[in-house]
Write an enzyme that holds these catalytic residues in place. Structure first.
Site, PDB file in Angstrom:
ATOM      1  N   THR A 116      12.155   1.391   7.465  1.00 22.98           N
ATOM      2  CA  THR A 116      13.246   0.528   7.902  1.00 22.98           C
ATOM      3  C   THR A 116      14.050   0.102   6.684  1.00 22.98           C
ATOM      4  O   THR A 116      13.536  -0.546   5.793  1.00 22.98           O
ATOM      5  CB  THR A 116      12.679  -0.726   8.583  1.00 22.98           C
ATOM      6  OG1 THR A 116      11.725  -0.310   9.535  1.00 22.98           O
ATOM      7  CG2 THR A 116      13.766  -1.502   9.262  1.00 22.98           C
ATOM      8  N   THR A 137       7.597   3.126   0.993  1.00 22.16           N
ATOM      9  CA  THR A 137       7.302   3.209  -0.443  1.00 22.16           C
ATOM     10  C   THR A 137       5.915   3.758  -0.766  1.00 22.16           C
ATOM     11  O   THR A 137       5.698   4.229  -1.880  1.00 22.16           O
ATOM     12  CB  THR A 137       7.421   1.823  -1.108  1.00 22.16           C
ATOM     13  OG1 THR A 137       6.552   0.908  -0.434  1.00 22.16           O
ATOM     14  CG2 THR A 137       8.851   1.308  -1.043  1.00 22.16           C
ATOM     15  N   ASP A 138       4.989   3.725   0.205  1.00 22.07           N
ATOM     16  CA  ASP A 138       3.606   4.110  -0.112  1.00 22.07           C
ATOM     17  C   ASP A 138       3.508   5.509  -0.707  1.00 22.07           C
ATOM     18  O   ASP A 138       2.803   5.724  -1.685  1.00 22.07           O
ATOM     19  CB  ASP A 138       2.720   4.020   1.142  1.00 22.07           C
ATOM     20  CG  ASP A 138       2.249   2.597   1.383  1.00 22.07           C
ATOM     21  OD1 ASP A 138       2.752   1.689   0.682  1.00 22.07           O
ATOM     22  OD2 ASP A 138       1.396   2.390   2.272  1.00 22.07           O
ATOM     23  N   LYS A 142       4.104   4.650  -7.850  1.00 23.51           N
ATOM     24  CA  LYS A 142       3.992   3.277  -7.365  1.00 23.51           C
ATOM     25  C   LYS A 142       2.796   2.642  -8.067  1.00 23.51           C
ATOM     26  O   LYS A 142       1.674   3.128  -7.946  1.00 23.51           O
ATOM     27  CB  LYS A 142       3.792   3.268  -5.845  1.00 23.51           C
ATOM     28  CG  LYS A 142       3.846   1.872  -5.229  1.00 23.51           C
ATOM     29  CD  LYS A 142       3.721   1.900  -3.702  1.00 23.51           C
ATOM     30  CE  LYS A 142       3.892   0.503  -3.121  1.00 23.51           C
ATOM     31  NZ  LYS A 142       3.774   0.452  -1.670  1.00 23.51           N
TER      32      LYS A 142
END
Lengths: 655, 463
Positions: free
Chosen positions: B109, B185-186, B264
């Site tokens: 989203t 983002t994972d 990340k």
């Protein structure tokens, strides 16, 4: 506290209605959604974060009122962090941990004390705040109880709901476009008690605040001290609207604030009627015209209108572009208000006028910062050639007799925002009283803080699962609940204690110890209450470290005093010894004090009489007798009961 | 959905209770409990993972409460209004003078609005919806959006990578001046890496973006990240696969990271993405970009993009730990895995008991490569005996390639060939800086909090 403003108001006639939202910090070890210590405040920081708040879209796809306002202000928000009391949760860089169960327990206790029905499954919600006071942009909050009642002036004060929530940041400064917050207080658990709109006079408001304060403190599990409890006061009059006076610091200030706000609403309703009469009824009827008059004012004798003074203002405050400073060059802007002559001087609160309503909005929303924020034709300041300068501006704006003129200054973008805000404030005036949050000022008046947000800013916190509150948990907490303050008040009053002493005991959590001593030692309630409510203060003032005496010690002292009246009579000396040696054995201490009547006390009394007689000679027998008793007791206190010495003296004088 | 399942999320006793009083989710009701308390609000759907003992109401005040079914005395239906999950569209303004950017959606989203009645978060995605949420975008570009698929970041996989690569090619061939990809983002780093191999010879920027705080929050980083990414795609000079996310956690600037070198590094910080063993490509904000890395592929619209979207998903990573048993390697081989990336200790090591298993695997044609679990630094297996032993066995070092990047590359390479020599040659030949010959001294900086000089630095800069 007497009302500051003398103009009386018939509160019943104007339909004054007031409700409260009382915030009380809870006494927990940790914050509500992380493991940071609660109650550890710092005045330094070792990290800073810069953020902005962006309104989220509401149901209609538009930003909602408050959100829009906050976004217009384009505030730069700085958070000051200190590692001792802030973790990555407060920075909004880590999701919440599971809700602090200790906080929930205390909140349930409070609810039970307020007579509330406990919610079966507690759901954490997010309540949006875009002023930056909470870095997430919302406060995590949950209803724990509903439908409470408190006995109040022979009727009931209803408690609509009690919620548990995280406290917000402390404001450090708010200058033009930059607001700075300290994060130490952020996340501490507090409860918000919302009363029904049941209060009818300013005095009742003060009394209700004090009552709720006593209820909260009765649980022993709330924080005390500066800022530990704060209240919002919701005020409206018939035909007006709910206005929230936020963060009233002292109960005694509430009556003046409520009185001022009642006046304000009455006056704003009158202004509404006046505007309607003049034919202003719809938003589009309000038209403002504006023009850049920077050059015209370049040589003004009103110094704030001159650019070099503005530059000094910026330098003095060390304002930086992109932080405090708004966008655009320095600009003086004249705003013509056609057909609105007389409205700027319209009275609002005692000693304030409608132009002050504009000032509040321009300061907060447009970021105009230099006092007096605006000047206006209905009350033009007096200075050299001031009339002439005003006439020049009126002419430049083609103002007629029916028109008014406002002049504002600052960064160009801010002056444009200000023009729109002046128009919007007049649009609101067509409707009477706008929904607002107002900040209390020490003189009992209020100033604009922000547009009051509606229930439309709440949504579920998807980060936190709901918590089921079992009946067992509620019953367990109920069983350990101390008695409510009104029950205690009745009991103490019947025992003959004065109101002030009773309230003092309840506020300082002292009443629990009083009750315990009375229950366990059979001591007289009046005596114990008076001792802890009044006498102890005197002992502390006299340098006795009464804090060193623990509750076990107090129990021991009162049970000994119960058995041996001499101890009670010599309590100042006994307690001085107890306080000095808190670890020593009680009996040993008593042995060291001469607590038995010496065999020769009658002879010692005679010695005293002989010495004093030589010093003072004869006076009236009764006076003399009282005087000798005092002198003799200095020698015999703790050894012989006053009554016995008095009797011996009486025998000597009469015999 | 409510029409077919009027009891959304409710089951067992709670569903029974609702049925008993003939109400359903989205009913506006007054519930009276055994204490006589009245709750007026809308019955909300309930998460299926919660118990079947409570009915959830969103009250008029905005607060939600759960009411235990045993305490319900009465439920009166006052009305019914199903939530409408729709965002009113505003037309995205077109400005012929601005670059054309295509936003490809993968399921994350990027923007959303709240339905305050229910508290539901509704994603905004079409240009019109996005314009309503982030109007600044219209000052930067003419935006087109395409939803490729809708999956959570953790559910991305090889078929999706291929689909995405094709879509990028199509958009570039259709004349886009830049591409933005909205992504959770994972696994953003994995996608950035694999696209770096599947999409080559880029003429324009391809920028992957997401958010660490969801866009329904006032403090969200989504709008700013999106603005940065669109600026990078529309006006940026770097024609590579890039990740665009916050530099510091403050609302300050973003960084453009090269797809093969980005990772990340924190589960929840805004500034979670870092370039490892190198420096980021550029700093970016709303209006400007500052190139940091001199060595990058420049924008050149005349260049022909090459889409090479193939894969073999029989690849895995073994994260080595002391005491690891050889049966793990054997199991992978037995299950038919063709490629194994080892994230080894130190300079690229594993323990001795693993040697025979690795030897056997390689003998069966399995391709075994070595990266370092320290993330920074090189696999230099010639330094110690252990490393030399492993080299002898046939384990191939990948220098300073990140383990995730190596996994993505191995899957992609195996889509081309299974020839051992060819696979190893391809693995060691850099396509997009996944192996760099040098590590600059400022490529590894993990500041240590508490040190006086670091505290001084932190105090003087936005976190």
């Amino acid at each position: 506290m007497k009302l500051i403003h003398s103009a009386p108001l018939d509160y019943e006639k104007i339909g004054l209605v007031v409700g409260l939202e009382v915030h009380q910090q809870l006494l927990t070890d940790h914050k509500m959604f992380c493991k940071c210590p609660a109650g550890l405040y710092t005045n330094e920081h070792d990290g800073t974060v810069l953020r902005h708040m962006r309104p989220t879209l509401s149901e209609l796809g538009e930003y909602d009122g408050t959100a829009l306002m906050e976004f217009k202000t384009r505030k730069n928000i700085i958070y000051l962090l200190h590692h001792s009391n802030t973790c990555t949760y407060e920075m909004d860089d880590t999701p919440p941990f599971l809700v602090n169960q200790q906080a929930l327990d205390v909140a349930i206790e409070q609810c039970l004390m307020l007579g509330c029905d406990i919610i079966d499954e507690v759901h954490i919600a997010r309540k949006q705040y875009l002023d930056g006071s909470i870095p997430t942009g919302f406060q995590r909050t949950a209803i724990v109880g509903v439908n409470g009642k408190l006995p109040f002036r022979g009727r009931e004060l209803s408690v609509t709901q009690v919620s548990v929530e995280e406290d917000s940041c402390r404001e450090v400064s708010d200058q033009a476009h930059l607001i700075v917050w300290r994060t130490d207080r952020l996340g501490m658990p507090l409860i918000e008690t919302v009363t029904g709109p049941d209060l009818r006079t300013p005095e009742e408001v003060e009394e209700a605040i004090l009552l709720i304060g006593r209820v909260c403190r009765s649980t022993r599990h709330v924080r005390t001290g500066p800022g530990a409890s704060r209240q919002d006061v919701n005020v409206s009059v018939a035909g007006g609207r709910r206005v929230e006076i936020k963060g009233v610091p002292y109960a005694w200030l509430a009556p003046a604030l409520v009185h001022s706000e009642a006046w304000r609403q009455v006056n704003l309703l009158r202004l509404r009627d006046e505007l309607h009469q003049r034919g202003f009824t719809k938003p589009e009827d309000i038209v403002v015209e504006h023009a850049d008059v920077t050059e015209l004012c370049a040589e003004s004798n009103l110094k704030v209108l001159r650019e070099e003074i503005w530059q000094k203002h910026i330098e003095h405050h060390d304002w930086r572009p992109g932080f405090e400073l708004g966008k655009g060059r320095f600009c003086v802007r004249a705003v013509k208000l056609p057909g609105l002559n007389g409205t700027l001087n319209w009275p609002t609160q005692p000693d304030l006028i409608f132009a002050d309503e504009l000032r509040g909005r321009l300061r907060v929303i447009a970021g105009l910062s230099q006092q007096p924020i605006l000047v206006q034709s209905e009350k033009w300041p007096v200075y050299k050639d001031s009339r002439q300068e005003m006439r020049q501006l009126l002419k430049r704006m083609r103002c007629g007799a029916d028109d008014s003129l406002v002049v504002i200054w600052g960064p160009e973008q801010d002056t444009l925002t200000a023009v729109e805000e002046i128009r919007l404030r007049y649009v609101d005036a067509l409707d009477g009283v706008p929904h607002e949050t107002r900040q209390p000022l020490p003189d009992g008046t209020t100033d604009f803080e922000r547009i009051l947000p509606g229930p439309d800013r709440m949504y579920p916190d998807t980060d936190s699962p709901p918590t089921m509150i079992t009946r067992e948990r509620v019953e367990g907490l109920q069983a350990d609940l101390p008695s409510p303050p009104w029950e205690r008040y009745e009991r103490y009053r019947r025992a003959g204690l004065p109101d002030n002493t009773i309230f003092y005991l309840i506020r300082r959590n002292g009443a629990d110890l009083v009750d315990e001593i009375v229950a366990k030692t059979g001591a007289d309630l009046r005596r114990v209450g008076f001792f802890f409510g009044e006498e102890l203060k005197g002992l502390a003032r006299a340098g006795v470290n009464v804090e060193a005496i623990g509750s076990e010690r107090w129990l021991e002292f009162f049970s000994q005093a119960q058995a041996r009246p001499l101890i009670w009579e010599d309590r100042r000396q006994v307690l001085r010894t107890l306080a000095a040696e808190p670890e020593a054995d009680f009996e040993d201490l008593l042995d060291d004090l001469e607590t038995g009547a010496p065999r020769d006390w009658q002879r010692r009394l005679d010695d005293v009489l002989a010495t004093e007689y030589i010093k003072h000679g004869a006076a009236e027998p009764e006076k003399r007798q009282r005087y000798y008793l005092g002198v003799a007791m200095n020698e015999l206190r703790g050894m012989v009961l006053v009554a016995d010495v008095a009797q011996a003296l009486k025998e000597r004088f009469n015999g | 959905m409510a029409d077919q399942q009027p009891m959304e999320g409710y089951r067992g006793r709670a569903a029974e209770k609702l049925g008993e009083w003939r109400v359903r989710t989205w009913s506006e009701v007054c519930v009276v409990n055994d204490a006589g308390s009245e709750f007026i609000g809308v019955i909300l759907p309930r998460s299926e993972t919660f118990d079947d003992l409570h009915i959830v109401l969103k009250q008029k005040t905005g607060y939600n409460v759960g009411i235990h079914v045993d305490r319900v005395r009465e439920i009166k239906e006052l009305g019914y209004k199903k939530a409408e999950y729709k965002i009113p569209e505003k037309e995205f303004p077109r400005n012929p003078g601005l670059p054309a950017v295509t936003l490809l959606g993968t399921g994350g989203t990027i923007a959303s609005r709240l339905d305050y009645r229910t508290g539901a978060v509704i994603p905004a995605f079409t240009p019109g919806e996005l314009y309503g949420a982030v109007p600044e975008l219209a000052d930067i570009c003419n935006l087109t959006t395409k939803k490729i698929f809708g999956v959570f970041s953790e559910n991305m996989g090889w078929p999706e990578y291929c689909q995405l690569a094709q879509a990028i090619g199509d958009e570039i061939n259709a004349g886009a001046d830049g591409i933005v990809i909205g992504h959770g983002t994972d696994t953003m780093g994995h996608t950035a890496a694999v696209l770096s191999f599947m999409v080559q010879n880029l003429p324009v920027p391809v920028v992957i973006v997401g958010s660490q705080r969801s866009s329904d929050r006032p403090s969200s980083d989504a709008a700013l990240n999106l603005t940065h990414a669109v600026n990078a795609a529309a006006n940026g000079d770097i024609a590579e696969i890039q990740v665009c996310m916050f530099g510091p956690t403050s609302d300050s600037y973003g960084l453009l990271h090269r797809g093969t070198r980005v990772r990340k590094m924190h589960s929840s910080y805004r500034s979670t993405f870092r370039t490892l063993s190198d420096i980021p490509l550029a700093i970016i904000d709303r209006d400007n970009q500052t190139i940091l890395h001199p060595d990058y592929r420049r924008r050149d619209p005349s260049r022909q993009v090459k889409i090479d979207a193939v894969y073999d998903d029989r690849v895995s990573v073994l994260y080595y730990y002391p005491g690891m048993k050889p049966d793990l390697v054997e199991a992978l081989v037995e299950k038919g895995y063709r490629g194994i990336v080892i994230a080894g200790t130190g300079l690229g090591h594993v323990n001795k008991p693993l040697y025979p298993a690795l030897k056997a695997a390689i003998a069966q044609g399995v391709h075994v490569v070595m990266c370092v679990q320290t993330l920074w630094g090189f696999a230099q297996m010639y330094v110690y005996d252990t490393g030399r032993d492993l080299l002898d066995i046939g384990v191939v070092p990948l220098d300073n390639m990140l383990p995730e990047t190596a996994l993505m590359k191995l899957g992609w390479v195996l889509g081309h060939t299974d020839d051992h020599g060819e696979v190893l040659k391809m693995m060691r030949a850099p396509v997009s800086h996944e192996i760099t010959g040098r590590e600059p001294h400022n490529g590894y900086i993990v500041l240590q909090g508490g040190l006086p000089e670091v505290q001084e630095y932190i105090a003087g800069h936005w976190k």
